[in-house]
Motif scaffolding. Structure first.
Motif, PDB file in Angstrom:
ATOM      1  N   ILE A  93      16.380 -11.986 -50.893  1.00 20.18           N
ATOM      2  CA  ILE A  93      16.013 -10.832 -51.727  1.00 20.18           C
ATOM      3  C   ILE A  93      16.755  -9.566 -51.301  1.00 20.18           C
ATOM      4  O   ILE A  93      17.426  -8.946 -52.123  1.00 20.18           O
ATOM      5  N   PRO A  94      16.674  -9.152 -50.022  1.00 21.86           N
ATOM      6  CA  PRO A  94      17.432  -7.943 -49.660  1.00 21.86           C
ATOM      7  C   PRO A  94      18.947  -8.134 -49.782  1.00 21.86           C
ATOM      8  O   PRO A  94      19.664  -7.206 -50.164  1.00 21.86           O
ATOM      9  N   PHE A  95      19.437  -9.337 -49.481  1.00 16.41           N
ATOM     10  CA  PHE A  95      20.877  -9.571 -49.593  1.00 16.41           C
ATOM     11  C   PHE A  95      21.341  -9.475 -51.048  1.00 16.41           C
ATOM     12  O   PHE A  95      22.444  -8.996 -51.318  1.00 16.41           O
ATOM     13  N   MET A  96      20.500  -9.906 -51.983  1.00 17.73           N
ATOM     14  CA  MET A  96      20.849  -9.768 -53.406  1.00 17.73           C
ATOM     15  C   MET A  96      20.929  -8.292 -53.785  1.00 17.73           C
ATOM     16  O   MET A  96      21.837  -7.881 -54.504  1.00 17.73           O
ATOM     17  N   GLY A  97      19.993  -7.498 -53.291  1.00 21.04           N
ATOM     18  CA  GLY A  97      20.025  -6.058 -53.556  1.00 21.04           C
ATOM     19  C   GLY A  97      21.273  -5.405 -53.002  1.00 21.04           C
ATOM     20  O   GLY A  97      21.920  -4.589 -53.670  1.00 21.04           O
ATOM     21  N   LEU A 152      25.562 -14.265 -56.679  1.00 20.40           N
ATOM     22  CA  LEU A 152      24.445 -13.945 -55.793  1.00 20.40           C
ATOM     23  C   LEU A 152      23.822 -15.208 -55.209  1.00 20.40           C
ATOM     24  O   LEU A 152      23.473 -15.250 -54.034  1.00 20.40           O
ATOM     25  N   LEU A 153      23.695 -16.237 -56.014  1.00 21.88           N
ATOM     26  CA  LEU A 153      23.074 -17.476 -55.542  1.00 21.88           C
ATOM     27  C   LEU A 153      23.991 -18.297 -54.641  1.00 21.88           C
ATOM     28  O   LEU A 153      23.525 -19.065 -53.813  1.00 21.88           O
ATOM     29  N   LYS A 154      25.307 -18.135 -54.810  1.00 24.62           N
ATOM     30  CA  LYS A 154      26.262 -18.889 -53.980  1.00 24.62           C
ATOM     31  C   LYS A 154      26.231 -18.436 -52.528  1.00 24.62           C
ATOM     32  O   LYS A 154      26.447 -19.222 -51.623  1.00 24.62           O
ATOM     33  N   LYS A 155      25.991 -17.174 -52.302  1.00 25.96           N
ATOM     34  CA  LYS A 155      26.057 -16.610 -50.957  1.00 25.96           C
ATOM     35  C   LYS A 155      24.707 -16.772 -50.261  1.00 25.96           C
ATOM     36  O   LYS A 155      23.849 -15.917 -50.346  1.00 25.96           O
ATOM     37  N   GLN A 156      24.553 -17.895 -49.598  1.00 24.96           N
ATOM     38  CA  GLN A 156      23.312 -18.213 -48.907  1.00 24.96           C
ATOM     39  C   GLN A 156      23.303 -17.553 -47.517  1.00 24.96           C
ATOM     40  O   GLN A 156      24.301 -17.582 -46.804  1.00 24.96           O
ATOM     41  N   ARG A 210      24.110  -6.873 -52.384  1.00 24.56           N
ATOM     42  CA  ARG A 210      25.256  -7.359 -53.167  1.00 24.56           C
ATOM     43  C   ARG A 210      25.350  -6.645 -54.513  1.00 24.56           C
ATOM     44  O   ARG A 210      26.438  -6.279 -54.955  1.00 24.56           O
ATOM     45  N   LEU A 211      24.216  -6.434 -55.162  1.00 21.55           N
ATOM     46  CA  LEU A 211      24.214  -5.736 -56.448  1.00 21.55           C
ATOM     47  C   LEU A 211      24.727  -4.301 -56.316  1.00 21.55           C
ATOM     48  O   LEU A 211      25.433  -3.802 -57.189  1.00 21.55           O
ATOM     49  N   LEU A 212      24.373  -3.656 -55.211  1.00 20.93           N
ATOM     50  CA  LEU A 212      24.807  -2.270 -55.013  1.00 20.93           C
ATOM     51  C   LEU A 212      26.248  -2.162 -54.518  1.00 20.93           C
ATOM     52  O   LEU A 212      26.898  -1.145 -54.728  1.00 20.93           O
ATOM     53  N   SER A 213      26.740  -3.195 -53.871  1.00 22.43           N
ATOM     54  CA  SER A 213      28.073  -3.088 -53.276  1.00 22.43           C
ATOM     55  C   SER A 213      29.184  -3.701 -54.124  1.00 22.43           C
ATOM     56  O   SER A 213      30.338  -3.295 -54.028  1.00 22.43           O
ATOM     57  N   ALA A 214      28.861  -4.680 -54.958  1.00 19.37           N
ATOM     58  CA  ALA A 214      29.900  -5.353 -55.746  1.00 19.37           C
ATOM     59  C   ALA A 214      30.231  -4.539 -56.999  1.00 19.37           C
ATOM     60  O   ALA A 214      29.363  -3.909 -57.588  1.00 19.37           O
ATOM     61  N   GLN A 215      31.489  -4.578 -57.379  1.00 19.37           N
ATOM     62  CA  GLN A 215      31.912  -3.889 -58.601  1.00 19.37           C
ATOM     63  C   GLN A 215      31.283  -4.528 -59.831  1.00 19.37           C
ATOM     64  O   GLN A 215      30.746  -3.853 -60.677  1.00 19.37           O
ATOM     65  N   THR A 216      31.377  -5.841 -59.914  1.00 12.92           N
ATOM     66  CA  THR A 216      30.795  -6.570 -61.049  1.00 12.92           C
ATOM     67  C   THR A 216      30.041  -7.788 -60.522  1.00 12.92           C
ATOM     68  O   THR A 216      30.561  -8.907 -60.529  1.00 12.92           O
ATOM     69  N   PRO A 217      28.818  -7.583 -60.042  1.00 13.24           N
ATOM     70  CA  PRO A 217      28.073  -8.714 -59.489  1.00 13.24           C
ATOM     71  C   PRO A 217      27.630  -9.669 -60.588  1.00 13.24           C
ATOM     72  O   PRO A 217      27.338  -9.262 -61.703  1.00 13.24           O
ATOM     73  N   SER A 218      27.639 -10.939 -60.257  1.00 15.17           N
ATOM     74  CA  SER A 218      27.140 -11.943 -61.199  1.00 15.17           C
ATOM     75  C   SER A 218      25.994 -12.703 -60.538  1.00 15.17           C
ATOM     76  O   SER A 218      25.942 -12.832 -59.314  1.00 15.17           O
ATOM     77  N   PHE A 219      25.090 -13.195 -61.332  1.00 16.96           N
ATOM     78  CA  PHE A 219      23.941 -13.922 -60.806  1.00 16.96           C
ATOM     79  C   PHE A 219      24.374 -15.175 -60.049  1.00 16.96           C
ATOM     80  O   PHE A 219      23.850 -15.482 -58.990  1.00 16.96           O
ATOM     81  N   SER A 220      25.374 -15.880 -60.585  1.00 14.23           N
ATOM     82  CA  SER A 220      25.835 -17.101 -59.909  1.00 14.23           C
ATOM     83  C   SER A 220      26.469 -16.762 -58.562  1.00 14.23           C
ATOM     84  O   SER A 220      26.315 -17.495 -57.591  1.00 14.23           O
TER      85      SER A 220
END
Length: 193
Positions: free
Chosen positions: A148-152, A166-170, A154-164
């Motif tokens: 959960i925090p890692f997804m947040g 986010l799930l790939k980066k375990q 990633r969403l704030l740091s990536a230029q164009t984050p995608s849901f897939s």
């Protein structure tokens, strides 16, 4: 929206820092220069892991838990548009901070008892080159709670984050033994405060 969330995180980060009892490591000759790590000495609570140098980390062993100063990294890389240069920047910051961590560990009151350092990351590429051993997190619920925090982040740091994406980066555990940290990163001038 991203800028507002980053602003709010920047405001709340000092509270998080205080409540989680983290510490900064400062550069010995530049007291205003902080490492990218925020750290805390903990009693390890997980399963036993044997590292590549044959050091074994058991439940209740003392380790230094490292946390990246994520909001600082997000702010520092905000203008970098591509994820590859961002990753290189983070890699260099970690590489620059490891000698400070080695100095901190070497001069710590409990140096003899501390077995090593550990953290949790989704930035798995490059960890091995820095000297870390990576392990899967064996507890599914804990792993998803860490997602959960890692997804947040990633969403704030990536230029164009995608849901897939986010799930790939375990998230994975990273460990480095005290001996490996000191033999690889210790310098003569390490006297952090």
């Amino acid at each position: 929206m991203k800028k507002i969330l980053i602003f709010l995180w920047t405001l709340l980060d000092p509270l998080y820092f205080r409540f989680t009892r983290l510490d900064y490591i400062y550069h010995p000759s530049h007291k205003n220069t902080r490492s990218i790590f925020r750290i805390r000495l903990i009693s390890y609570k997980g399963k036993t892991f044997t590292l590549s140098d044959h050091t074994t980390i058991h439940k209740q062993d003392l380790v230094i838990k490292i946390h990246l100063h994520n909001i600082r990294l997000i702010q520092d890389t905000h203008d970098i548009k591509n994820d590859i240069p961002k990753a290189r920047y983070v890699y260099r910051e970690v590489q620059r901070s490891l000698p400070l961590l080695a100095g901190y560990l070497q001069h710590h009151d409990k140096t003899e008892q501390i077995k090593g350092i550990m953290g949790i990351t989704t930035m798995n590429k490059g960890c091995g080159r820095l000297g870390f051993d990576l392990f899967d997190i064996p507890y599914p619920f804990y792993k998803w709670m860490k997602m959960i925090p890692f997804m947040g982040i990633r969403l704030l740091s990536a230029q164009t984050p995608s849901f897939s994406d986010l799930l790939k980066k375990q998230p994975k555990y990273i460990f480095m033994s005290k001996d490996k940290l000191l033999s690889t990163y210790k310098t003569r001038d390490d006297t952090p405060s």
